[in-house]
Design a protein around this motif. Structure first.
Motif, PDB file in Angstrom:
ATOM      1  N   CYS A 186     -24.726  17.714  15.380  1.00 53.66           N
ATOM      2  CA  CYS A 186     -24.641  16.750  14.659  1.00 53.66           C
ATOM      3  C   CYS A 186     -25.225  15.438  14.755  1.00 53.66           C
ATOM      4  O   CYS A 186     -25.131  14.469  14.125  1.00 53.66           O
ATOM      5  CB  CYS A 186     -23.027  16.622  14.259  1.00 53.66           C
ATOM      6  N   ALA A 187     -25.392  15.111  16.031  1.00 48.48           N
ATOM      7  CA  ALA A 187     -25.735  13.773  16.794  1.00 48.48           C
ATOM      8  C   ALA A 187     -27.040  13.178  16.083  1.00 48.48           C
ATOM      9  O   ALA A 187     -26.866  12.087  15.797  1.00 48.48           O
ATOM     10  CB  ALA A 187     -25.924  14.050  18.296  1.00 48.48           C
ATOM     11  N   ARG A 188     -27.922  13.948  15.818  1.00 56.33           N
ATOM     12  CA  ARG A 188     -29.150  13.453  15.118  1.00 56.33           C
ATOM     13  C   ARG A 188     -29.494  12.085  15.671  1.00 56.33           C
ATOM     14  O   ARG A 188     -29.839  11.272  14.784  1.00 56.33           O
ATOM     15  CB  ARG A 188     -29.113  13.361  13.828  1.00 56.33           C
ATOM     16  N   GLY A 189     -29.784  12.028  17.026  1.00 48.13           N
ATOM     17  CA  GLY A 189     -30.193  10.657  17.690  1.00 48.13           C
ATOM     18  C   GLY A 189     -28.990   9.701  18.121  1.00 48.13           C
ATOM     19  O   GLY A 189     -29.359   8.813  18.658  1.00 48.13           O
ATOM     20  N   ARG A 190     -27.843   9.969  17.843  1.00 48.30           N
ATOM     21  CA  ARG A 190     -26.617   9.105  18.074  1.00 48.30           C
ATOM     22  C   ARG A 190     -26.085   9.496  19.555  1.00 48.30           C
ATOM     23  O   ARG A 190     -26.464  10.758  20.239  1.00 48.30           O
ATOM     24  CB  ARG A 190     -25.598   9.220  17.129  1.00 48.30           C
ATOM     25  N   ARG A 212     -20.608  11.927   9.537  1.00 46.57           N
ATOM     26  CA  ARG A 212     -22.214  11.581   9.115  1.00 46.57           C
ATOM     27  C   ARG A 212     -22.394   9.942   9.442  1.00 46.57           C
ATOM     28  O   ARG A 212     -23.569   9.484   9.779  1.00 46.57           O
ATOM     29  CB  ARG A 212     -22.549  12.147   7.827  1.00 46.57           C
ATOM     30  N   ASP A 213     -21.213   8.952   9.076  1.00 48.30           N
ATOM     31  CA  ASP A 213     -21.268   7.752   9.327  1.00 48.30           C
ATOM     32  C   ASP A 213     -21.102   7.067  10.724  1.00 48.30           C
ATOM     33  O   ASP A 213     -21.053   5.966  11.039  1.00 48.30           O
ATOM     34  CB  ASP A 213     -20.631   6.707   8.186  1.00 48.30           C
ATOM     35  N   ALA A 214     -20.537   8.070  11.552  1.00 45.97           N
ATOM     36  CA  ALA A 214     -20.144   7.445  12.758  1.00 45.97           C
ATOM     37  C   ALA A 214     -21.341   6.943  13.750  1.00 45.97           C
ATOM     38  O   ALA A 214     -22.298   7.449  13.786  1.00 45.97           O
ATOM     39  CB  ALA A 214     -19.617   8.699  13.674  1.00 45.97           C
ATOM     40  N   ASP A 215     -20.918   5.928  14.497  1.00 46.15           N
ATOM     41  CA  ASP A 215     -22.155   5.187  15.480  1.00 46.15           C
ATOM     42  C   ASP A 215     -22.269   6.335  16.735  1.00 46.15           C
ATOM     43  O   ASP A 215     -23.584   6.323  17.138  1.00 46.15           O
ATOM     44  CB  ASP A 215     -21.679   3.927  15.679  1.00 46.15           C
ATOM     45  N   VAL A 216     -21.251   6.861  17.148  1.00 45.44           N
ATOM     46  CA  VAL A 216     -21.250   7.700  18.213  1.00 45.44           C
ATOM     47  C   VAL A 216     -20.150   8.789  18.022  1.00 45.44           C
ATOM     48  O   VAL A 216     -19.507   8.642  17.186  1.00 45.44           O
ATOM     49  CB  VAL A 216     -20.624   6.801  19.663  1.00 45.44           C
ATOM     50  N   LEU A 217     -20.701   9.755  18.862  1.00 47.07           N
ATOM     51  CA  LEU A 217     -19.772  10.997  18.736  1.00 47.07           C
ATOM     52  C   LEU A 217     -19.166  11.236  20.193  1.00 47.07           C
ATOM     53  O   LEU A 217     -19.835  11.109  21.408  1.00 47.07           O
ATOM     54  CB  LEU A 217     -20.511  12.406  18.331  1.00 47.07           C
ATOM     55  N   LEU A 218     -18.108  11.863  20.193  1.00 39.04           N
ATOM     56  CA  LEU A 218     -17.185  12.147  21.306  1.00 39.04           C
ATOM     57  C   LEU A 218     -16.597  13.578  20.983  1.00 39.04           C
ATOM     58  O   LEU A 218     -15.879  13.740  20.166  1.00 39.04           O
ATOM     59  CB  LEU A 218     -15.981  10.977  21.668  1.00 39.04           C
ATOM     60  N   SER A 219     -17.062  14.481  21.826  1.00 38.85           N
ATOM     61  CA  SER A 219     -16.256  15.695  21.665  1.00 38.85           C
ATOM     62  C   SER A 219     -15.487  16.352  22.857  1.00 38.85           C
ATOM     63  O   SER A 219     -15.654  15.924  23.992  1.00 38.85           O
ATOM     64  CB  SER A 219     -17.527  16.733  21.454  1.00 38.85           C
ATOM     65  N   HIS A 220     -14.546  17.014  22.693  1.00 37.00           N
ATOM     66  CA  HIS A 220     -13.786  17.586  23.621  1.00 37.00           C
ATOM     67  C   HIS A 220     -13.912  19.285  23.904  1.00 37.00           C
ATOM     68  O   HIS A 220     -13.411  19.715  22.662  1.00 37.00           O
ATOM     69  CB  HIS A 220     -12.287  17.118  23.284  1.00 37.00           C
ATOM     70  N   TRP A 221     -13.932  19.378  24.706  1.00 36.19           N
ATOM     71  CA  TRP A 221     -14.268  21.002  24.963  1.00 36.19           C
ATOM     72  C   TRP A 221     -15.691  21.217  24.821  1.00 36.19           C
ATOM     73  O   TRP A 221     -16.485  20.957  23.753  1.00 36.19           O
ATOM     74  CB  TRP A 221     -13.423  21.972  24.583  1.00 36.19           C
ATOM     75  N   VAL A 222     -16.336  21.916  25.782  1.00 36.62           N
ATOM     76  CA  VAL A 222     -17.864  22.037  25.549  1.00 36.62           C
ATOM     77  C   VAL A 222     -18.163  23.042  24.537  1.00 36.62           C
ATOM     78  O   VAL A 222     -19.097  22.892  23.778  1.00 36.62           O
ATOM     79  CB  VAL A 222     -18.433  22.838  26.913  1.00 36.62           C
ATOM     80  N   LEU A 223     -17.346  24.173  24.443  1.00 38.24           N
ATOM     81  CA  LEU A 223     -17.594  25.119  23.314  1.00 38.24           C
ATOM     82  C   LEU A 223     -16.282  25.063  22.563  1.00 38.24           C
ATOM     83  O   LEU A 223     -15.000  25.235  23.115  1.00 38.24           O
ATOM     84  CB  LEU A 223     -17.687  26.703  23.848  1.00 38.24           C
TER      85      LEU A 223
END
Length: 137
Positions: free
Chosen positions: A127-131, A107-118
């Motif tokens: 979770c991004a909510r505008g980030r 929740r406090d991360a500035d940016v999100l990086l995800s590995h694997w689409v699903l």
């Protein structure tokens, strides 16, 4: 967005001990981010092995029998190409638990990086909510 960032990482593949090859590419990218002065919080599948980590790296685990034992795709789809319903139910339950853990831990991360689409790309998008969010497939 200048200076050090808090990067939230969502993945199903992340090393469980120092020489574990699972998700080594994710750990390598995280090492680069840490060396650049960023903080990294990882939410990943698996059991926590109590590994010692740098202070700027936090790892949260969500247990699941689908990962690290041949991989989720093999568990979800049978040899004939049919979906395995019990594994699909496990996958749905895991995805919900992963989403809940990620929503709290990142929740406090500035940016999100995800590995694997699903499921990770989809869940990180929720979770991004505008980030800013990047998914690596």
């Amino acid at each position: 967005m200048g200076g050090a960032l808090h990067v939230g990482v969502l993945t199903t593949s992340y090393p469980r001990w120092p020489e574990d090859p699972a998700g080594g590419f994710v750990a390598g990218l995280n090492r680069h981010l840490l060396q650049a002065g960023h903080r990294v919080t990882v939410v990943a599948a698996g059991e926590d092995q109590g590994e010692e980590r740098p202070e700027a790296l936090r790892v949260h685990r969500v247990p699941s029998p689908l990962f690290y034992r041949g991989g989720a795709p093999d568990a979800l789809v049978g040899a004939a190409g049919g979906l395995r319903v019990p594994a699909l139910l496990l996958g749905a339950g895991f995805s919900l638990a992963l989403l809940q853990r990620a929503a709290r831990a990142l929740r406090d991360a500035d940016v999100l990086l995800s590995h694997w689409v699903l499921p990770c790309g989809f869940l990180a998008a929720l979770c991004a909510r505008g980030r800013r969010h990047i998914t690596i497939a």
